[in-house]
Scaffold this motif. Sequence first.
Motif, short mmCIF file in Angstrom:
data_model
loop_
_atom_site.label_atom_id
_atom_site.label_comp_id
_atom_site.label_asym_id
_atom_site.label_seq_id
_atom_site.Cartn_x
_atom_site.Cartn_y
_atom_site.Cartn_z
N THR A 1 0.83 -1.21 0.00
CA THR A 1 0.00 0.00 0.00
C THR A 1 0.86 1.25 0.00
OG1 THR A 1 -1.74 -1.18 1.22
CG2 THR A 1 -1.83 1.22 1.22
N VAL B 1 -3.81 0.90 -7.04
CA VAL B 1 -3.14 -0.29 -6.51
C VAL B 1 -3.13 -0.25 -4.98
CG1 VAL B 1 -0.93 -1.49 -6.33
CG2 VAL B 1 -1.73 -0.68 -8.56
N CYS C 1 -6.45 -1.20 -3.68
CA CYS C 1 -6.65 -2.66 -3.78
C CYS C 1 -5.96 -3.38 -2.63
CB CYS C 1 -6.13 -3.17 -5.12
SG CYS C 1 -7.09 -2.65 -6.55
N MET C 2 -4.74 -2.95 -2.32
CA MET C 2 -4.02 -3.57 -1.21
C MET C 2 -4.72 -3.31 0.12
SD MET C 2 -1.53 -5.09 -2.78
CE MET C 2 -2.67 -5.28 -4.18
N MET D 1 -7.63 -5.62 0.43
CA MET D 1 -7.17 -6.96 0.84
C MET D 1 -6.90 -6.99 2.35
SD MET D 1 -4.54 -8.19 -2.18
CE MET D 1 -4.13 -9.68 -1.25
N VAL E 1 -11.08 -11.26 -3.93
CA VAL E 1 -10.68 -9.84 -4.04
C VAL E 1 -9.17 -9.73 -4.23
CG1 VAL E 1 -10.54 -7.66 -2.79
CG2 VAL E 1 -12.65 -9.00 -2.73
N GLY E 2 -8.42 -10.57 -3.51
CA GLY E 2 -6.97 -10.54 -3.64
C GLY E 2 -6.50 -10.92 -5.04
N ALA F 1 -7.09 -8.00 -7.23
CA ALA F 1 -6.13 -6.94 -6.94
C ALA F 1 -4.76 -7.26 -7.54
CB ALA F 1 -6.02 -6.76 -5.42
N TYR G 1 -4.74 -6.58 -11.33
CA TYR G 1 -4.61 -5.15 -11.65
C TYR G 1 -3.20 -4.67 -11.33
CZ TYR G 1 -5.55 -0.17 -11.88
OH TYR G 1 -5.52 1.16 -12.22
N ALA G 2 -2.66 -5.07 -10.17
CA ALA G 2 -1.32 -4.64 -9.79
C ALA G 2 -0.28 -5.14 -10.78
CB ALA G 2 -1.00 -5.14 -8.38
N PRO H 1 1.91 -8.80 -2.53
CA PRO H 1 0.53 -9.31 -2.47
C PRO H 1 0.43 -10.82 -2.69
CG PRO H 1 0.90 -8.15 -4.54
CD PRO H 1 2.10 -7.89 -3.67
#
Length: 391
Positions: free
Chosen positions: A36, A54, A57-58, A61, A83-84, A87, A90-91, A112
């Motif tokens: 994050t 990003v 998203c973190m 998570m 969800v992870g 994420a 996308y990351a 992640p």
Amino acid sequence: MSMALGLPEHLARDALSHALGRAGQAAAFVCLAVATTTGIANSIQNGAPDGAIVAACMAAMAALLALVAWRPSISATIAYLVVGTGAVVYATAVVMASGVFPSANNAVLSLPLAALLLVGGAGTGTVLAILWAVLGYVLGQLATLTGCLITGTPWALNAVATFALAILLVVRTFDGLARRANARGETRLNHASRTTRELALRHESELRATARLHDTALVHLVAIAAAGSGEVDERIRAGIRQDFALIIGRNWASDHVIEEPASRRRLANALQTGANAGVEVRVSGDLDALALVSDEAADALDQAIAQCLVNIGRHAGTNVAELAIGAGGGEVTVAVLDEGIGFDVEAVPSDRIGLRTSIRWRIEQVGGTVRLWSTRGVGTTIVLTVPVVTE
């Protein structure tokens, strides 16, 4: 394993599995926190919104991982993994599109990915922990593959995540094998657990506890002096007669017959004394433990307990006392407890006659020990311990 000593096997298994899961989740939180922070720093430095997304998203998570840690369930664990996975996709797309890294095997994406496999998940035990970790690892690698396909960049197995999975598998497998070996000694462990429960009687009494013991002889002298000249009050006389009977012996109670098992008849004097003092005595624990001590030790316990009950009726401000009896470690322990007014133990001299003669001397003469605690407003506890008869 040493952590399991004194615990039933199933409790040791669940406790250790839970502890390992918590440790993994703590590491996952660290990974997500670093990821994050990295996303936010990238967004600030480059002025692009991708880094902030990003980071969001973190953070999502991390929020779901907190839910799994707080209230583990299958639905919460699956939600975290879903969800992870999104994420990480996308990351991966953002990181690989930047052109900084040649493949998905890089330090940024390892954060992640490691957090995914360290989910811990619902349930306890080695098999469940390994299944959740492998599922998280596979989903993470598929997510990076998807991100690389979207951006048309090279994909490679993430070495850090793979190493983290290998470490987790080794730890969990070793833990499972060790606990399975311990389970073969379940009979011995059950015996140890039973002994622990018996000893816990004394330990609980010591932790709850408090004890109060007055020097009866000096109390009577002070009471007589305070009464001044003239005839001594009958209540003081009755107390003196009762205390003298305790010091001399228990023939005064020999005409009272209790039609109960021998183990309880060994408390005949103490129970009768409690009744005479107006104290309701509640007996709990293992009464058969009294049969493990010699007649001399049983008499000493009987007389010492009787003196404790007299003190409760006279000074504690309550008419209820509890006798908790247990055995373990080659000893029989009797805890005499009340929830009276309590007193300051430090303010009572250690050489008081009542403690030294009526209780402590009697118990120590048979190889036992006496321990006392007291707290004002809480109550009093005296713990009497004597050795069992050895053949």
